[in-house]
Motif scaffolding. Sequence first.
Motif, PDB file in Angstrom:
ATOM      1  N   VAL A 152       0.866  -1.182   0.000  1.00 34.05           N
ATOM      2  CA  VAL A 152       0.000   0.000   0.000  1.00 34.05           C
ATOM      3  C   VAL A 152       0.901   1.230   0.000  1.00 34.05           C
ATOM      4  CG1 VAL A 152      -1.847   1.224   1.192  1.00 34.05           C
ATOM      5  CG2 VAL A 152      -1.742  -1.282   1.305  1.00 34.05           C
ATOM      6  N   TYR A 153       0.895   1.971  -1.100  1.00 33.98           N
ATOM      7  CA  TYR A 153       1.730   3.156  -1.239  1.00 33.98           C
ATOM      8  C   TYR A 153       0.898   4.386  -0.898  1.00 33.98           C
ATOM      9  CZ  TYR A 153       4.973   0.081  -3.685  1.00 33.98           C
ATOM     10  OH  TYR A 153       5.836  -0.945  -4.002  1.00 33.98           O
ATOM     11  N   LEU A 154       1.315   5.118   0.119  1.00 28.63           N
ATOM     12  CA  LEU A 154       0.564   6.297   0.540  1.00 28.63           C
ATOM     13  C   LEU A 154       0.747   7.432  -0.469  1.00 28.63           C
ATOM     14  CD1 LEU A 154       1.192   6.406   4.398  1.00 28.63           C
ATOM     15  CD2 LEU A 154      -0.482   5.108   3.085  1.00 28.63           C
ATOM     16  N   PRO A 155      -0.269   8.297  -0.587  1.00 27.96           N
ATOM     17  CA  PRO A 155      -0.148   9.433  -1.515  1.00 27.96           C
ATOM     18  C   PRO A 155       1.069  10.277  -1.177  1.00 27.96           C
ATOM     19  CG  PRO A 155      -2.411   9.210  -0.723  1.00 27.96           C
ATOM     20  CD  PRO A 155      -1.577   8.261   0.093  1.00 27.96           C
ATOM     21  N   ASN A 156       1.755  10.732  -2.201  1.00 26.32           N
ATOM     22  CA  ASN A 156       2.955  11.545  -2.019  1.00 26.32           C
ATOM     23  C   ASN A 156       2.845  12.786  -2.902  1.00 26.32           C
ATOM     24  OD1 ASN A 156       5.481  12.596  -1.602  1.00 26.32           O
ATOM     25  ND2 ASN A 156       6.614  10.840  -2.385  1.00 26.32           N
ATOM     26  N   ASP A 157       2.683  13.946  -2.262  1.00 25.16           N
ATOM     27  CA  ASP A 157       2.502  15.203  -3.002  1.00 25.16           C
ATOM     28  C   ASP A 157       3.816  15.814  -3.466  1.00 25.16           C
ATOM     29  OD1 ASP A 157      -0.244  15.022  -2.621  1.00 25.16           O
ATOM     30  OD2 ASP A 157      -0.166  16.120  -0.727  1.00 25.16           O
ATOM     31  N   ASN A 158       4.923  15.350  -2.868  1.00 25.44           N
ATOM     32  CA  ASN A 158       6.214  15.957  -3.179  1.00 25.44           C
ATOM     33  C   ASN A 158       7.063  14.983  -3.999  1.00 25.44           C
ATOM     34  OD1 ASN A 158       5.615  18.295  -1.589  1.00 25.44           O
ATOM     35  ND2 ASN A 158       6.126  17.113   0.242  1.00 25.44           N
ATOM     36  N   GLU A 159       7.301  15.325  -5.263  1.00 23.71           N
ATOM     37  CA  GLU A 159       8.117  14.471  -6.118  1.00 23.71           C
ATOM     38  C   GLU A 159       9.551  14.421  -5.607  1.00 23.71           C
ATOM     39  OE1 GLU A 159       7.915  15.524 -10.181  1.00 23.71           O
ATOM     40  OE2 GLU A 159       5.724  15.402 -10.304  1.00 23.71           O
ATOM     41  N   GLY A 160      10.153  13.251  -5.753  1.00 23.29           N
ATOM     42  CA  GLY A 160      11.544  13.102  -5.336  1.00 23.29           C
ATOM     43  C   GLY A 160      11.704  12.603  -3.909  1.00 23.29           C
ATOM     44  N   GLU A 161      10.642  12.701  -3.111  1.00 26.75           N
ATOM     45  CA  GLU A 161      10.727  12.212  -1.732  1.00 26.75           C
ATOM     46  C   GLU A 161      10.499  10.706  -1.692  1.00 26.75           C
ATOM     47  OE1 GLU A 161       8.066  14.238   0.832  1.00 26.75           O
ATOM     48  OE2 GLU A 161       9.128  16.150   0.739  1.00 26.75           O
ATOM     49  N   ASP A 162      11.054  10.070  -0.679  1.00 24.95           N
ATOM     50  CA  ASP A 162      10.865   8.638  -0.512  1.00 24.95           C
ATOM     51  C   ASP A 162       9.397   8.324  -0.287  1.00 24.95           C
ATOM     52  OD1 ASP A 162      13.582   8.217  -0.720  1.00 24.95           O
ATOM     53  OD2 ASP A 162      13.927   8.303   1.454  1.00 24.95           O
ATOM     54  N   GLU A 163       8.933   7.231  -0.890  1.00 25.84           N
ATOM     55  CA  GLU A 163       7.542   6.823  -0.723  1.00 25.84           C
ATOM     56  C   GLU A 163       7.358   6.098   0.602  1.00 25.84           C
ATOM     57  OE1 GLU A 163       5.039   6.039  -4.583  1.00 25.84           O
ATOM     58  OE2 GLU A 163       6.791   4.730  -4.580  1.00 25.84           O
ATOM     59  N   SER A 164       6.167   6.243   1.159  1.00 28.89           N
ATOM     60  CA  SER A 164       5.790   5.499   2.349  1.00 28.89           C
ATOM     61  C   SER A 164       4.974   4.294   1.902  1.00 28.89           C
ATOM     62  CB  SER A 164       4.960   6.365   3.299  1.00 28.89           C
ATOM     63  OG  SER A 164       5.708   7.471   3.754  1.00 28.89           O
ATOM     64  N   VAL A 165       5.307   3.117   2.422  1.00 29.58           N
ATOM     65  CA  VAL A 165       4.625   1.908   1.989  1.00 29.58           C
ATOM     66  C   VAL A 165       4.306   1.017   3.181  1.00 29.58           C
ATOM     67  CG1 VAL A 165       6.835   0.755   1.513  1.00 29.58           C
ATOM     68  CG2 VAL A 165       4.742  -0.113   0.467  1.00 29.58           C
ATOM     69  N   LEU A 166       3.082   0.494   3.185  1.00 30.18           N
ATOM     70  CA  LEU A 166       2.654  -0.480   4.179  1.00 30.18           C
ATOM     71  C   LEU A 166       2.613  -1.840   3.490  1.00 30.18           C
ATOM     72  CD1 LEU A 166       1.422   2.331   5.116  1.00 30.18           C
ATOM     73  CD2 LEU A 166      -0.282   0.990   6.328  1.00 30.18           C
ATOM     74  N   THR A 167       3.264  -2.831   4.081  1.00 32.65           N
ATOM     75  CA  THR A 167       3.312  -4.167   3.500  1.00 32.65           C
ATOM     76  C   THR A 167       2.531  -5.127   4.387  1.00 32.65           C
ATOM     77  OG1 THR A 167       5.524  -3.680   2.649  1.00 32.65           O
ATOM     78  CG2 THR A 167       4.811  -5.975   2.605  1.00 32.65           C
ATOM     79  N   TYR A 168       1.535  -5.791   3.791  1.00 34.65           N
ATOM     80  CA  TYR A 168       0.680  -6.740   4.504  1.00 34.65           C
ATOM     81  C   TYR A 168       0.991  -8.153   4.020  1.00 34.65           C
ATOM     82  CZ  TYR A 168      -2.272  -2.831   6.059  1.00 34.65           C
ATOM     83  OH  TYR A 168      -2.740  -1.675   6.639  1.00 34.65           O
ATOM     84  N   TYR A 169       1.243  -9.068   4.963  1.00 36.87           N
ATOM     85  CA  TYR A 169       1.526 -10.464   4.636  1.00 36.87           C
ATOM     86  C   TYR A 169       0.366 -11.334   5.145  1.00 36.87           C
ATOM     87  CZ  TYR A 169       6.364  -8.997   3.782  1.00 36.87           C
ATOM     88  OH  TYR A 169       7.488  -8.371   3.296  1.00 36.87           O
ATOM     89  N   MET A 170      -0.269 -12.059   4.215  1.00 45.00           N
ATOM     90  CA  MET A 170      -1.376 -12.940   4.559  1.00 45.00           C
ATOM     91  C   MET A 170      -1.073 -14.334   4.040  1.00 45.00           C
ATOM     92  SD  MET A 170      -4.650 -10.483   3.626  1.00 45.00           S
ATOM     93  CE  MET A 170      -5.740 -11.386   4.734  1.00 45.00           C
ATOM     94  N   SER A 171      -1.101 -15.332   4.937  1.00 41.08           N
ATOM     95  CA  SER A 171      -0.875 -16.712   4.521  1.00 41.08           C
ATOM     96  C   SER A 171      -2.165 -17.291   3.945  1.00 41.08           C
ATOM     97  CB  SER A 171      -0.423 -17.562   5.715  1.00 41.08           C
ATOM     98  OG  SER A 171       0.818 -17.107   6.217  1.00 41.08           O
ATOM     99  N   SER A 172      -2.001 -18.201   2.987  1.00 45.37           N
ATOM    100  CA  SER A 172      -3.138 -18.838   2.345  1.00 45.37           C
ATOM    101  C   SER A 172      -3.482 -20.140   3.063  1.00 45.37           C
ATOM    102  CB  SER A 172      -2.827 -19.141   0.876  1.00 45.37           C
ATOM    103  OG  SER A 172      -3.888 -19.857   0.272  1.00 45.37           O
ATOM    104  N   TYR A 173      -4.783 -20.369   3.240  1.00 42.23           N
ATOM    105  CA  TYR A 173      -5.249 -21.651   3.744  1.00 42.23           C
ATOM    106  C   TYR A 173      -5.152 -22.688   2.633  1.00 42.23           C
ATOM    107  CZ  TYR A 173      -7.294 -19.217   7.768  1.00 42.23           C
ATOM    108  OH  TYR A 173      -7.471 -18.462   8.903  1.00 42.23           O
TER     109      TYR A 173
END
Length: 346
Positions: free
Chosen positions: A323-344
């Motif tokens: 999940v990449y958060l909105p970034n209004d400033n070009e050139g800045e590092d992106e903020s990202v949330l990583t979700y790990y879900m195991s499969s049944y």
Amino acid sequence: MRFKASIQNISIFTKLTASLNSLGNFAWVKLSDNQVCFTIIPEQGTQVWAVLSIDSIFEVYNIQSAANNVVNLEVPLAPLTTALRSALQATSASIRLTKKDNIPLLALTIVTNSSINPRGAISTTGNSQEDSAFGNGYEESAFGRERETIVTQEIPVKVLSADSVSGLHEPRCREPDVHIMLPPLAQIKGISDRFTKLASGGAKPGAGMTAANAPRSRLELSANMHGCLKLSIRTDAMNISSVWTGLTNPELDPSQVQGGEEGIAEHPSTRMKALGSADGRSDQGWATVRIDGRDWGKVMSVGRLGGRVIACFCHEHALILYVYLPNDNEGEDESVLTYYMSSYSA
């Protein structure tokens, strides 16, 4: 050990902690010179590893510690979210690490301004009564026709040693078979919740049964490398699904794939792309995972943050969401949330 920062985006910070709180009560928060990390590792369910650029939340940011300016905290998410919500209409807000009676605390200081009309009534830009109710103390001072209210709310935290968190690391997954850009999460969540409710018959938990121990509904999520996504649920009584087409399968970056162009040619997603079709009717070329419906609904709450979401499918093994958060400033590092879900298993 010192940490102090002014908060420039209360709304994003509040939505972030509320979303994380739906998946766990506590977060491991790692503060460093160049980023802020939130990690949720529940006993079961989805893991979250969030890496945020400092500018995405904070403005003035100062941190100092003997451990290379890194501070590790265990933070209760519910009190932090409640405190942040009370600051949504604040003029300014700041947060700092402090101590009281030898107990480490995150102190959130909220400033609101009130104007006094000619009849003496006070119009407040924030909810000062609510702030005072949640806060451990407040001060007021009047200047001319405005009154400034300062409220400080304290959240007890634990300071973690570097050794205690050195063994924590993100789950290791093989290269994904399919990667695809998801449609708006609110749309997926609405359909997912409806499927889960249908599977349970819309019944409320019976005697001796709570929402926590009620039977779980498992959703089947599939995607291919031709822009198709399928959400399904199967029970003895029904078999329903919803299909999206025309979605984007992001191109792989040779610099990020081992072996460069040759690595892309041998990548599992390249082989999957040779199968299937854009209309979603072919049975070939699909990667599938089976996930808990209730857990998936909680994950979908991150949609309130906006931004783009890329789903990576490891067939019959795991689903990873970026999940990449909105970034209004070009050139800045992106903020990202990583979700790990195991499969049944099937």
